[in-house]
Structures are given as structure tokens and as C-alpha cells.
Enzyme design. Structure first.
Site, PDB file in Angstrom:
ATOM      1  N   HIS A 231       0.839  -1.219   0.000  1.00 59.23           N
ATOM      2  CA  HIS A 231       0.000   0.000   0.000  1.00 59.23           C
ATOM      3  C   HIS A 231       0.870   1.265   0.000  1.00 59.23           C
ATOM      4  O   HIS A 231       0.436   2.297   0.505  1.00 59.23           O
ATOM      5  CB  HIS A 231      -0.953   0.029   1.195  1.00 59.23           C
ATOM      6  CG  HIS A 231      -1.637  -1.272   1.453  1.00 59.23           C
ATOM      7  ND1 HIS A 231      -2.852  -1.610   0.888  1.00 59.23           N
ATOM      8  CD2 HIS A 231      -1.267  -2.359   2.197  1.00 59.23           C
ATOM      9  CE1 HIS A 231      -3.211  -2.829   1.287  1.00 59.23           C
ATOM     10  NE2 HIS A 231      -2.259  -3.315   2.072  1.00 59.23           N
TER      11      HIS A 231
ATOM     12  N   SER B 274      14.142  21.581 -16.402  1.00 61.25           N
ATOM     13  CA  SER B 274      12.907  22.333 -16.615  1.00 61.25           C
ATOM     14  C   SER B 274      13.253  23.645 -17.302  1.00 61.25           C
ATOM     15  O   SER B 274      14.327  24.203 -17.083  1.00 61.25           O
ATOM     16  CB  SER B 274      12.249  22.598 -15.262  1.00 61.25           C
ATOM     17  OG  SER B 274      11.452  23.758 -15.329  1.00 61.25           O
TER      18      SER B 274
ATOM     19  N   LYS C  94      15.378  21.861 -11.156  1.00 60.43           N
ATOM     20  CA  LYS C  94      14.764  20.580 -11.490  1.00 60.43           C
ATOM     21  C   LYS C  94      15.685  19.615 -12.234  1.00 60.43           C
ATOM     22  O   LYS C  94      16.454  20.000 -13.090  1.00 60.43           O
ATOM     23  CB  LYS C  94      13.503  20.795 -12.360  1.00 60.43           C
ATOM     24  CG  LYS C  94      12.337  21.412 -11.627  1.00 60.43           C
ATOM     25  CD  LYS C  94      11.790  20.566 -10.494  1.00 60.43           C
ATOM     26  CE  LYS C  94      10.953  19.408 -11.005  1.00 60.43           C
ATOM     27  NZ  LYS C  94       9.719  19.848 -11.646  1.00 60.43           N
TER      28      LYS C  94
ATOM     29  N   GLU D 270       9.287   8.367 -17.114  1.00 65.49           N
ATOM     30  CA  GLU D 270       7.904   8.812 -17.343  1.00 65.49           C
ATOM     31  C   GLU D 270       7.437   8.472 -18.755  1.00 65.49           C
ATOM     32  O   GLU D 270       6.290   8.072 -18.968  1.00 65.49           O
ATOM     33  CB  GLU D 270       7.784  10.318 -17.106  1.00 65.49           C
ATOM     34  CG  GLU D 270       7.922  10.691 -15.632  1.00 65.49           C
ATOM     35  CD  GLU D 270       8.049  12.193 -15.433  1.00 65.49           C
ATOM     36  OE1 GLU D 270       7.127  12.931 -15.828  1.00 65.49           O
ATOM     37  OE2 GLU D 270       9.073  12.639 -14.909  1.00 65.49           O
TER      38      GLU D 270
END
Ligand code: ARG
Length: 459
Positions: A155, A276, A282, A289
């Protein structure tokens, strides 16, 4: 003029040609198409259906065409309809009547089924090799993390401690299954449909086994209607690729989490991260992804073909021309994803201190504390309840099981002694999980040995 123009009084409308043409995507089957025609014409000559001279001319012509396509000297445009018409038309332009005899005892329906199978057999083999390399990478990663303790989750809550090596071996087993799935798919795909004709075979005295052998197939398809209308092999492959991508996507998701400041278990190499355009700080895990994103695309390819095939009556229907684009798209996608994913893993830096620190929080050793009491004679259910109370006592007082004083322990049960600290230390928790499949060093080592033998058998 179309090769099939005999029955027609008019040319097809330009819009029809545009919709009908598949050359834009099936041109990539040119090698298989020519290979198939070489074997088919050799068989026709062997059986006395065409002459040796015709066969010689056909072979010479086809080989020239192949060389010219390969060198870029020859390409096809939309009006040739598909790769099968393109090659046959070009051959006839070059050698005349002998070229017109090539299509004897054959249909485009068994021809396309043959070309597709030949192409996919090759692709499956390449994919399997790519995934073997990925498996090797994961294995190396695993070996580098034998002593790296980290939390394992259920979980997404810290559950029990494990090692990075054990964690990586979970993915190794997924990739092992992917490889065997591809091998199974290849085994069933390995049947030659040529000789099925348009749908009910042919009256010519053909030798299907000869063609199958020439082309390296294990056997011929058993029924001509099925031979031209079966696309199970393409669906199986898309299914296998979907599951493979699902594995890469789950792995990607973990890497994305592990790169976050909330986890910081790993650091991706600069060559496999992106920045970024506005936020100077970043460093984004775009590769992971994208792999996660492209998984949806491959699922879509599977759904496309399943939906095309649903409710098609026997045998060939033009709908089936829609089989190629999703399969090619899925293959191209997966072949792009695996190597970059493997390279990202290879260059990824582990941050063992952060992993161990995370494992040290969240009462990850509570199960082991209960097991300690069981060893001292308590029934497991009672031990479980007692440790639950211990945990809530710790939470109220800002302590952990490691920092709670022995006097406090004893208030809950006299059974606790000084040796509890040793029993609940992270290293003990891991090294005691010696059961097959578990994270103890010797157990992970036999998991590694198993995968090494698996790879060895295939090298
Ligand atoms: N381009 C077609 C395909 O990909 C080849 C088979 C065409 N057969 C036919 N009878 N129209 O399926």
C-alpha cells in the site's frame, strides 16, 4: 493499371487508392516478400509448375530488386497499392512473362500472412535478445545491492525491510517471464501459411513442406482457411509486449518515486535526466515517465488489433490490412524503450544511506518483534496484539522500537529481555529471512544463480 484490372472497366478513384494503399507501412516487409517469392518460385520449378529458366529469371530479377531497395535506388509510391503488388509489378516490368508466372498457385492472402510471420519471427528474436540484455543489467544492479538495506512496501506504506538486491530480483523474474512468453509466442508463430492460396489452397501439385523448410519454418499451417485468416500470432505478440511494458512501467514508477526528494533512494545520471525550462533546480526522470506513458500506447495497439479481428467472418477480409500498423508501432516503441531503460539503470547511482534511514523509520521491524515473542513461547496472535500496543506507545512517546528502553518493554511483557534489540535490528530482520525467495543473502544468491543459469542457457 492495376495487376487485377481485368474484370474492371474503370480505374479506381484516387481517394480509393489512397485509402486502399498499404505500401506506406507494409514496404518494410520487402525483404520477407522477396524471400517468400524466391522460395515459392523454387518450389514451382521443382514441381514442374514453371520451368527452370523462368525460375532463374525470377530469382535474378528478385535479387536485383532487393539490392536496389536496400541501396535506396528503388522505392515505391502509393499507386502500387502494397509491397506484394509493388515487387511483382517491378519484376514483370524487368523480366516480362516469367515475372507473370510468379503468382501461380499463390494469393496475396497467403503471401501477406507469410511475410508478416517471417517479419515477426525475426523481430521476436531481436526483442528477446534485447530483453536478455536488460535482464543482465538488472542482475548486475542486484549484485551491487546485496548489502543495501531498504524498506519494502505494501500500500506504499513501509512494511518490512529488504535489500536492494532482493528488490531488483523481483524485476529480474518479471523479465525472465517476458522472455519465456516471447519464446512461446515464437514457437506457435513458427508455421508457414504459404499454399493456403486465397482461402482453399490450390489445385496445383505444390510442395508446402519444401517452402516451409526453405524459409526456416518448423512446420506448415494445418488448414487453409485458418492459414490466411489467423492473426493470433500478432495478437499474442502484442499481448506479450503489453505485459512487458507493464513491467517496465511499474519499474519506471518506482524510479520516479525513488528520485523524488521524499525518497531520494537513487540519483539518475545527467545523461538520462532532463531539466525544466523555468525551474532551475529541477532534474526530472523523463525517460522513466515516457516509458510509463508509452505503455498506454502499446496497450492501445493490442486493443486496436483485437477490435479489428472481432467478428470477422472467415477467411481474409480487407480489415486485416489494419493488422500491421499497431504491430509495427508496438515493436518500434518497445525496441526504443528497452535499451534506453537499461542504460538509465546502468548509470543510476544508489543512495544506500537514504534507503537504510527510510528502513529505520516506520516500525518496519514490528513483525520481527512479534516473531521474537513467538520464539519466547507466545502464540503469534497474542504477540501481534502486544507489539501493536507497543507501537502505539512508541508513537505517543516519540520513540521507535530501537530507542524504547527495556523497562518500558517489560511493562508490556516480562518476556522481553536485552536480546530484543539484536532481534529487531534491520540487519537481523533481513538476514533471518532465509526462506526460499526471501531477502537473506544466501536466498538472494540462489535467486541470482537461477537467473544466471537461465541467461546462460540462451547465450
Ligand atoms: N495489403 C493486403 C494486406 O495487408 C494484402 C492482402 C490483400 N489481399 C486481398 N485480397 N485484397 O492485408
Amino acid at each position: 493499371m492495376k495487376l487485377w484490372s481485368g474484370r474492371f472497366e474503370k480505374n479506381t478513384d484516387a481517394l480509393v487508392d489512397e485509402l486502399n494503399a498499404s505500401i506506406g507501412f507494409d514496404a518494410r516487409l520487402y525483404r520477407q516478400d522477396i524471400q517468400g517469392s524466391l522460395a515459392h518460385s523454387a518450389m514451382l520449378a521443382k514441381q514442374g509448375i514453371i520451368t527452370e529458366e523462368d525460375k532463374e529469371q525470377i530469382h535474378k530479377g528478385l535479387k536485383e530488386i532487393l539490392a536496389e531497395i536496400e541501396s535506396g535506388a528503388l522505392s515505391f509510391d502509393n499507386d502500387v497499392e502494397d509491397i506484394h503488388m509493388a515487387v511483382e509489378g517491378e519484376l514483370t516490368r524487368r523480366i516480362g512473362d516469367a515475372g507473370k508466372r510468379l503468382h501461380t498457385a499463390r494469393s496475396r492472402n497467403d503471401q501477406v500472412a507469410l511475410d508478416f510471420r517471417l517479419y515477426l519471427k525475426q523481430e521476436v528474436t531481436e526483442l528477446r535478445d534485447l530483453e536478455l540484455e536488460l535482464l543482465e543489467t538488472v542482475l548486475e544492479l542486484s549484485k551491487s545491492g546485496m548489502d543495501v538495506v531498504m524498506p519494502a512496501y505494501t500500500h506504499l506504506q513501509r512494511a518490512q525491510p529488504t535489500t536492494f538486491a532482493h528488490y531488483m530480483m523481483a524485476y529480474a523474474n518479471m523479465f525472465r517471464r517476458d522472455i519465456t512468453r516471447l519464446e512461446d509466442c515464437l514457437e506457435r508463430m513458427d508455421e508457414c501459411p504459404l499454399g493456403s492460396g486465397a482461402l482453399t489452397a490450390t489445385t496445383y501439385p505444390i510442395d508446402r513442406a519444401f517452402v516451409a523448410e526453405q524459409l526456416g519454418f518448423a512446420r506448415v499451417t494445418q488448414n487453409s482457411l485458418d492459414g490466411v485468416s489467423d492473426r493470433d500470432y500478432a495478437l499474442e505478440l502484442l499481448n506479450d509486449l503489453s505485459i512487458l511494458m507493464m513491467h517496465l512501467s511499474r519499474f519506471s514508477e518506482e524510479i520516479i518515486l525513488w528520485c523524488s526528494w521524499e525518497f531520494k533512494f537513487v540519483e539518475l545520471d545527467d545523461a538520462y535526466s532532463t531539466g525544466s525550462s523555468i525551474m532551475p533546480q529541477k532534474k526530472n526522470p523523463d525517460i522513466a515517465e515516457l516509458v510509463r506513458g508509452k505503455t498506454g500506447r502499446v496497450y492501445g495497439d493490442l486493443m486496436s488489433l483485437l477490435t479489428v479481428m472481432k467478428a470477422l467472418p472467415l477467411a481474409y477480409n480487407k480489415d486485416m490490412q489494419e493488422d500491421k500498423e499497431p504491430v509495427f508501432d508496438a515493436l518500434d516503441t518497445v525496441k526504443k524503450c528497452i535499451p534506453v531503460f537499461a542504460a538509465m539503470l546502468k548509470t543510476m547511482r544508489l543512495l544506500p544511506d537514504n534507503m537504510r534511514a527510510a528502513a529505520g523509520r516506520g516500525f518496519i521491524n514490528a513483525t520481527d518483534c512479534a516473531d521474537y515473542l513467538v520464539k519466547k513461547g507466545l502464540p503469534f496472535r497474542d504477540a501481534y496484539t502486544l507489539v501493536g500496543r507497543l507501537v502505539s506507545h512508541c508513537i505517543e512517546n516519540g520513540k521507535t522500537l530501537e530507542t524504547l528502553e527495556i523497562e518500558e518493554y517489560k511493562k508490556l511483557s516480562e518476556v522481553f529481555e536485552q536480546d530484543v534489540y539484536e532481534a529487531i535490528s534491520l540487519d537481523t530482520c533481513v538476514s533471518n529471512r532465509k526462506a526460499a525467495g526471501g531477502p537473506a543473502k544466501e536466498s538472494v544468491q540462489s535467486q541470482i544463480d537461477y537467473i544466471e543459469a537461465f541467461i546462460e542457457e540462451r547465450r
